[in-house]
Scaffold this motif. Structure first.
Motif, short mmCIF file in Angstrom:
data_model
loop_
_atom_site.label_atom_id
_atom_site.label_comp_id
_atom_site.label_asym_id
_atom_site.label_seq_id
_atom_site.Cartn_x
_atom_site.Cartn_y
_atom_site.Cartn_z
N SER A 59 0.60 -1.16 0.24
CA SER A 59 0.09 0.04 0.12
C SER A 59 0.84 1.23 -0.03
CB SER A 59 -0.91 -0.02 1.15
OG SER A 59 -0.23 -0.33 2.43
N HIS A 60 0.46 2.25 -0.74
CA HIS A 60 1.07 3.43 -0.67
C HIS A 60 0.00 4.73 -1.15
CE1 HIS A 60 1.46 3.22 -5.22
NE2 HIS A 60 1.98 2.23 -4.71
N ASP A 61 0.68 5.89 -0.91
CA ASP A 61 -0.22 7.16 -0.96
C ASP A 61 0.07 7.50 -2.59
OD1 ASP A 61 -1.69 9.48 -0.58
OD2 ASP A 61 -0.21 10.39 0.63
N HIS A 62 -1.05 8.41 -3.04
CA HIS A 62 -0.77 9.19 -4.38
C HIS A 62 -1.04 10.55 -4.11
CE1 HIS A 62 -0.92 5.42 -6.79
NE2 HIS A 62 -1.94 4.92 -5.68
N PRO A 63 0.01 11.48 -3.66
CA PRO A 63 -0.06 12.65 -3.07
C PRO A 63 -0.75 13.48 -4.32
CG PRO A 63 2.12 12.16 -3.64
CD PRO A 63 1.32 10.72 -3.74
N ASP A 64 -0.45 13.30 -5.57
CA ASP A 64 -1.11 14.21 -6.57
C ASP A 64 -2.64 14.20 -6.58
OD1 ASP A 64 1.40 15.10 -7.20
OD2 ASP A 64 1.69 13.59 -9.06
N ARG A 65 -3.33 13.24 -5.86
CA ARG A 65 -4.70 13.17 -5.69
C ARG A 65 -5.18 13.46 -4.56
NH1 ARG A 65 -7.45 9.60 -10.16
NH2 ARG A 65 -6.06 9.97 -11.92
N ARG A 66 -4.23 13.96 -3.68
CA ARG A 66 -4.92 14.36 -2.29
C ARG A 66 -5.73 15.43 -2.17
NH1 ARG A 66 0.00 14.94 1.89
NH2 ARG A 66 -0.05 12.77 1.36
N ARG A 67 -6.71 15.55 -1.34
CA ARG A 67 -7.70 16.52 -1.34
C ARG A 67 -7.80 16.85 0.20
NH1 ARG A 67 -13.28 14.99 -2.79
NH2 ARG A 67 -12.76 13.22 -1.47
N LEU A 122 -6.34 11.45 1.74
CA LEU A 122 -5.15 10.67 0.85
C LEU A 122 -5.81 9.53 0.12
CD1 LEU A 122 -2.85 9.60 3.98
CD2 LEU A 122 -3.04 11.67 3.02
N LEU A 123 -5.44 9.51 -0.86
CA LEU A 123 -5.81 8.21 -1.89
C LEU A 123 -4.85 7.34 -1.68
CD1 LEU A 123 -7.70 7.18 -3.93
CD2 LEU A 123 -6.07 7.80 -5.83
N PHE A 164 -8.36 1.12 -4.08
CA PHE A 164 -8.17 2.44 -3.69
C PHE A 164 -9.08 2.76 -2.59
CE2 PHE A 164 -6.83 2.12 -8.22
CZ PHE A 164 -5.71 2.83 -8.18
N VAL A 165 -8.60 3.41 -1.73
CA VAL A 165 -9.01 4.17 -0.43
C VAL A 165 -8.92 5.18 -0.13
CG1 VAL A 165 -9.42 3.49 2.04
CG2 VAL A 165 -8.72 1.61 0.64
N GLU A 166 -10.14 6.12 0.13
CA GLU A 166 -9.85 7.39 0.48
C GLU A 166 -9.70 7.47 1.96
OE1 GLU A 166 -11.67 11.44 -0.83
OE2 GLU A 166 -12.83 10.60 1.07
N VAL A 167 -8.28 7.89 2.54
CA VAL A 167 -8.24 7.86 4.16
C VAL A 167 -8.18 9.42 4.57
CG1 VAL A 167 -6.78 7.39 6.14
CG2 VAL A 167 -7.08 5.85 3.99
N ALA A 168 -9.25 9.94 5.36
CA ALA A 168 -9.25 11.10 6.14
C ALA A 168 -8.38 11.35 7.46
CB ALA A 168 -10.59 11.61 6.15
N LEU A 169 -7.37 11.73 7.51
CA LEU A 169 -6.62 11.91 8.75
C LEU A 169 -7.06 13.27 9.42
CD1 LEU A 169 -2.87 11.01 7.67
CD2 LEU A 169 -4.26 9.82 9.47
#
Length: 385
Positions: free
Chosen positions: A338-346, A350-351, A376-381
């Motif tokens: 698993s890893h992040d896709h920072p260009d798609r962060r809102r 995280l995506l 793909f999982v959207e994760v709100a921190l």
């Protein structure tokens, strides 16, 4: 069949990428960086709220179901390119067709690396070879293959640079293979044609392919020392964005060295593919937890420095597909990398992607095309209250 043999090797690597034991450990932060508790990213106690099936999961699934190109793969790195394009970067890859019942024929082509280019809701598969005889984008050596890792652009966006790990066969058996060395595969970012395949440092038993992160004047390069039972993060850097143009430096735990053998173990328990990105005034590491065998846990760690120490792990998600009690009801199903896709962060969302596979690939990946696809999982921190 050659494709089946290559696929079994890919599954074996996925399995090894999850096997680890031990407790995460860390080294000291950079001398010129703030200490481990001197930024809000570390001082804050974070909580995670996850929403599965985030974009572009449905888009990739629908495209896979058509059987007209890519029908499944792993790694799942992404880079934004000119012209509103995103290139999705895959290692082991199945191509179509797909049967009407959602299975794939045993004759389906299988290659070790590919691209899928997204522009809006349009997807296109990019491989080597010809439509009638597709091949990997990077031609395999006589006794092995290349798997793709982290990527970025260089030369003002004209190059797409992808770290490529060379593996080699050591015998006829399923487990008779090993990592050999690290390379950089340089593609023309417009045509996606391979321009160059060049060696990069490989002397310290570190696969320098987990992540690339630009910070100030440097590109930080994250690698993994994979000992099978334990996996350790290492950090290098190069001035600028061209990994081939300047000498590499290696984080020693106290400073930087030109000697690759001086590279320090930064964190135990990372996956072979993970991410390190900016988070508020610090950094966020996203990884599958490899301190557990075939884990379903996706973790986030925090630091004030790109070299760690990585502290205050937070569980971001548990993958529902994993194991006998998972959504497939199949003990052979594993999740990993698993890893992040920072260009798609809102904002604080995280995506995160992860890969799904089976330890019985000869049966499962042909019976159900849906298994070997990224999720793909959207994760709100959010700050804990």
């Amino acid at each position: 069949m050659r494709a089946n043999k290559s696929r079994r090797l890919g599954v074996a690597a996925a399995a090894l990428a999850l096997v680890a034991t031990g407790i995460p450990t860390a080294q000291a932060a950079e001398p010129d960086a703030t200490g481990p508790s001197e930024c809000d990213a570390v001082r804050t106690d974070w909580t995670a709220r996850a929403t599965p099936q985030a974009d572009p999961e449905r888009l990739l699934n629908a495209y896979s179901n058509t059987g007209k190109g890519w029908t499944g793969g792993d790694s799942t790195y992404s880079v934004k390119l000119s012209g509103g394009r995103t290139v999705w970067i895959f290692s082991d890859t199945f191509l179509g067709p797909v049967n009407p019942d959602g299975s794939r024929p045993t004759t389906a082509p299988f290659i070790n690396n590919s691209f899928v280019v997204q522009r809006g809701d349009s997807l296109k598969t990019v491989t080597g070879g010809t439509p009638a005889n597709p091949t990997a984008l990077v031609k395999p050596p006589a006794n092995g293959w290349y798997w793709f890792g982290a990527a970025q652009t260089s030369n003002a966006g004209r190059n797409l640079d992808v770290v490529a790990l060379r593996f080699e066969r050591t015998g006829p058996g399923q487990w008779d293979w090993r990592w050999h060395s690290n390379y950089l595969a340089r593609f023309d970012s417009k045509t996606l044609k391979l321009r160059k395949l060049a060696p990069i440092p490989s002397a310290a038993n570190v696969q320098w392919s987990a992540w690339l992160q630009r910070e100030g004047a440097y590109t930080y390069i994250y690698g993994v020392e994979d000992l099978g039972g334990s996996k350790y993060q290492h950090v290098a850097r190069v001035r600028g964005t061209d990994l081939l143009a300047k000498p590499w430096e290696y984080w020693t735990g106290n400073g930087w060295s030109a000697d690759e053998s001086a590279s320090a173990r930064v964190l135990e328990g990372v996956a072979n593919e993970h991410s390190v990105t900016r988070w508020r005034d610090g950094y966020l590491l996203v990884t599958h937890d490899t301190t557990e065998l075939f884990s379903k846990r996706v973790l986030g760690y925090f630091s004030c420095s790109p070299t760690g120490p990585w502290v205050k792990p937070v569980e971001l998600y548990q993958t529902p597909e994993t194991g006998a009690d998972g959504s497939y009801g199949n003990a052979n199903i594993i999740t990993y990398n698993s890893h992040d896709h920072p260009d798609r962060r809102r904002g604080n969302r995280l995506l995160v992607s992860y890969n799904v596979n089976s330890l019985d690939a000869n049966t499962d990946l042909y019976a159900d095309v849906s298994i070997y696809r990224p999720r793909f999982v959207e994760v709100a921190l959010e700050a804990a209250r």
